[in-house]
Design a protein around this motif. Sequence first.
Motif, PDB file in Angstrom:
ATOM      1  N   GLN A 774       0.824  -1.199   0.000  1.00 22.46           N
ATOM      2  CA  GLN A 774       0.000   0.000   0.000  1.00 22.46           C
ATOM      3  C   GLN A 774       0.864   1.258   0.000  1.00 22.46           C
ATOM      4  O   GLN A 774       0.585   2.235  -0.679  1.00 22.46           O
ATOM      5  N   ARG A 777       2.408   1.997  -3.414  1.00 27.35           N
ATOM      6  CA  ARG A 777       1.417   2.615  -4.291  1.00 27.35           C
ATOM      7  C   ARG A 777       1.171   4.072  -3.914  1.00 27.35           C
ATOM      8  O   ARG A 777       1.134   4.957  -4.771  1.00 27.35           O
ATOM      9  N   GLU A 778       1.045   4.302  -2.617  1.00 24.50           N
ATOM     10  CA  GLU A 778       0.820   5.674  -2.162  1.00 24.50           C
ATOM     11  C   GLU A 778       1.972   6.579  -2.535  1.00 24.50           C
ATOM     12  O   GLU A 778       1.786   7.707  -2.973  1.00 24.50           O
ATOM     13  N   LEU A 781       1.894   7.368  -6.159  1.00 22.17           N
ATOM     14  CA  LEU A 781       0.813   8.303  -6.454  1.00 22.17           C
ATOM     15  C   LEU A 781       1.191   9.713  -6.017  1.00 22.17           C
ATOM     16  O   LEU A 781       1.012  10.692  -6.757  1.00 22.17           O
TER      17      LEU A 781
END
Lengths: 872, 228
Positions: A774, A777-778, A781
């Motif tokens: 996670q 991905r964060e 982003l």
Amino acid sequence: MSLPFVLRTAARELRAAPRRLLLLTASIAAGVAALVAIDSFTANLRTSVRDQAQALLGADLSVTSRQPLTAHAAAVVDTLARGGAVARVTGFGAMAYVPRTRGTRLVQVSAVEGGYPFYGEIRTAPAGAWRELQRGRSVLVEPALLTALNAHLGDTLALGDGRFRIIGTVVSVPGDVGIRTAFGARVWIPGSYVSETGLLGFGSRAEYETFIKLPAGVAAEPLAERYRPALRADRVRLRTVADDRQDLTDALTRLSNYLGLVGLTALLLGGLGVASAVHVLVRRKLDTIAVFRCLGASAAEVFAVYLLQAAAMALVGSAIGVALGVLTQQLLPHVLHDLLPVEVSATPSAAAIVEGLLIGLGVALAFALLPLLAVRRVPPLAALRRDVESGAARGDRSRWVAGAVLALGVVALAALEVGSWRRGAAFAGGVAVALLVLWGAAWLAVRLLRRRLPPRWPFAWRQGLANLHRPGNQTATVVLAVGFGAFLLATLLLVQHVLLRQLATTGGATRPNLVLLDIQPDQARAVDSLLHAQGFGAPAMTPIVPMRIQSVKGRAATELLAARADSAGPPIEPAQPRTAGGGTRGRAGRRGADGEPGNAWALRREYRSTYRDTLVGSERIVAGRWWSRRDASVPVAVSLEQGLASELGVKVGDEIVWDVQGLPVPTRVASLREVDWARFEPNFFAVFAPGALEQAPQTMVALVRVTDPLARGTLQRRLAERFANVSSLDLAQVQQAIERLIERVILAIRFMALFTLATGAIVLVGAVATTRDQRVREGALLRTLGATRGQVLRVVLAEYLALGLVAALVGVVLAIGAGWALAHWLFETPFAFPALPLAALAALVAGGAAVIGLSGSSDVVRRTPLEVLRAE
Amino acid sequence: MLRCESLTQTYRSGGRELTVLKDISFTLEPGGFLAIVGPSGSGKTTLLGLLAGLDRPAHGRVWLDGTELGPLDEDARARVRAEKVGFVFQSFQLIPTLTARENVEIPLELAPANGGGSWKGRADDLLARVGLAGRAHHYPAQLSGGEQQRVALARAFSNRPRILFADEPTGNLDARTGASVIDLMTELNRELGTTLVLVTHDAELAARARRTVRLADGVVVADSAAAA
């Protein structure tokens, strides 16, 4: 339930992603390692004590007295030894002086007569020197003494008026522990030359020990039973190998029990890691579980599939733990070196290994149960619609059962480790309180951060801190794991500080640090003028009058002693010289510590009392009244230490008759005092009103402060040259020796605490790993949206630094609470905490958490944003 | 506003060099609306990544609002994005642990020009603008796909970007929801004068753009501006 389905599915799932349960495996390993190491070690220790007990005593029986044996006692010894052999060792303190180097040191002399030891071996360098010892005016010394005196083999060593040639050093004595040298190194001389030293004169503190080797086939125990009462009345103590073994086993078992508890905390913390790993696993497998349910698997079958996986990985973890434990066990004898009177082998214990496997598996399953229960509530419908609410968690009776299993398991485990249900429950309760406080702190931090985050703080900090309260956060897990490690380490730090501080204040800047013992009254003036000439002013001389209790409230001490049917061994009265007459350590209230019930030791012991008309700083009156001026009334007024009074069962106004060198001196208890024994001052169980003891045979004690260690050495030498019988005790050296011992014990505990810290780190690594995907991905982003790598890293840093800080601070605060409680109730000493080292510890823990968090997040900035977004 | 010159991108795959984009050049004026179309695997998303500075080309140059991206390191390119670029993705790419409002606020917090908290309230305005005023405190998992994409749209416009990149923004949405999202996007494009770059394989959607660049096998096969 279809067992083949369960087995096959569990195996397939594990094959697909064993990585997911690696955290579970690692969490359990460190704790199991700690337990296996300690339990194997304890098993070896017991074997060693059993095998070596005879060598520890060196004989079948030993008879100890503070005075030369009475005719009656000597007759008993002769009876006991009929057909066997007898050896004698007389122990006393003396100043050793090497004329060549002018080195001086307080030593403990053992004058050996006969074939001691009958069992075991005293190893010397050069080998065989022990037999040579009896062939002339020879002396064997501890190796450290040679260094301290700057002497070497062949030098002459003066003890009092005797002159001895150093023929070797003693490498090892069975049953000797490092601490015994705290009050002076040991030296051994032939018993036949004791008289030449002239040191066993009036008032000297000596211990007369007779060793008996029984004829083959004669059992020691029945003999001891039969003769013990007869000897007790003569204030003589009889010990057998079995007594020694029991005492030693008890003491060492206590030590390993506590080390075992520290190891157990590692295992419990590992349990938290297991719970966290299973929780994450279940959350990830919700879809799979729903599909299984859709295809017709029962809730119980799915539950079994995952329970089986947890069990398999826990077993692997336990096996790794056992292997690590066997390795660790090799280190323990080194860590505990100086504390062990026996040589301990490092053989892995089969029982400990099996136990480790079972306990590891049990703990893992107990902790896995609660989060695994969620599996049973996943509805088949969830396969179609993700947002279907799973069944209500409340009211599920199985949760209560799982909770009870967990609580009972922990208590049982602790009880097993300390060998008592009560203490096991107390330990489990203490751990539970610590964990609850940590959990509460984590909860509070989450609440506070959700409510209000400082709006002015930089982006990275606000994001990082906000991560602590966002969905799927690991705040509670990390704070519990890291906080508990910090708590344990900080508590150890505090205990060490409290104990060492007590010693340090003892030797405060203005306190006397040199004690002169055994000054004869006719030497007092000469000693005084020597000190004066050296520029050390005129020290106060305290008279010491040795005496015993003859009767208490009209009943004779011998009668009271003989009346005790109990056969337990008499107190161990160490041969070390006391600071001053009264004795420094043995608190009067310490009943039972010597293994003897009741007040036998109080009746038997020799008292070194004084007389004066003023109170000193370390004592205060708690009952009755201090006398005013000269109180020449008969019976003489005496003030007792309150613990001793309760031991003897006397109160103000009661009568005690003392035997002062054969002369009965009747006294009336005028007051009771509370005495701070921790102060290295001449403290006394009994203080007499002036007027009665002035003419009794006595010696003097003087206290001097000599700041410079060199000057202290010189003064000791001058004194030894002129007054051979006067011993001088350097308190700085005693303090150092005790500090070394405390550090040794703390080191051993800290070594075990490392396992807890390691488990905390593993749980933290696991927490970082489970949120890694996670996070990556964060990070990608955020970078796509314009965050720099630095900013993304700062978010991670802020998050883990904050987690680490919360954990470390709460851990330290808990430790201060625990440290205070230990200081107050266990060590009974004022509490103080070292702010700087504690702050450093907290910073280290928080920094460690941040480093682990950052190092687990390198992927967050290594992969390009596009790569991650495409891989979705 | 956006210019690229001889863009070529190659990837290594199984030891062989694979050219996914070859010699692509075009210029887009401020306020323009460009659709990049083509079948799957034609290099659309790769081109978008290069134009937005998410990746470096093997050859060629890109200028974004007058800044050449080539010489900038990754962090400098990130700062350009923070200041001038907005993104909308096919799968929304909201951060699951942040509420709708927090997601919208991220670009505001990252843009250096927006320091000091002067942007407070802007996220709520934007959420109201996309019709989600009442759902500011909801997490992405609590929102439908269309709602999530509208949050993503609000996020994309929150830092008043000069240029907005959208990668298949309606790919995961049903036709009606998709259309409403595109309506919103073009509305905002008109209101704020934002340049729009849209990657799609939906012909209907592409038709709404003022200009279309068609890719096939990594080369431009048609450019409506050149044709005009």
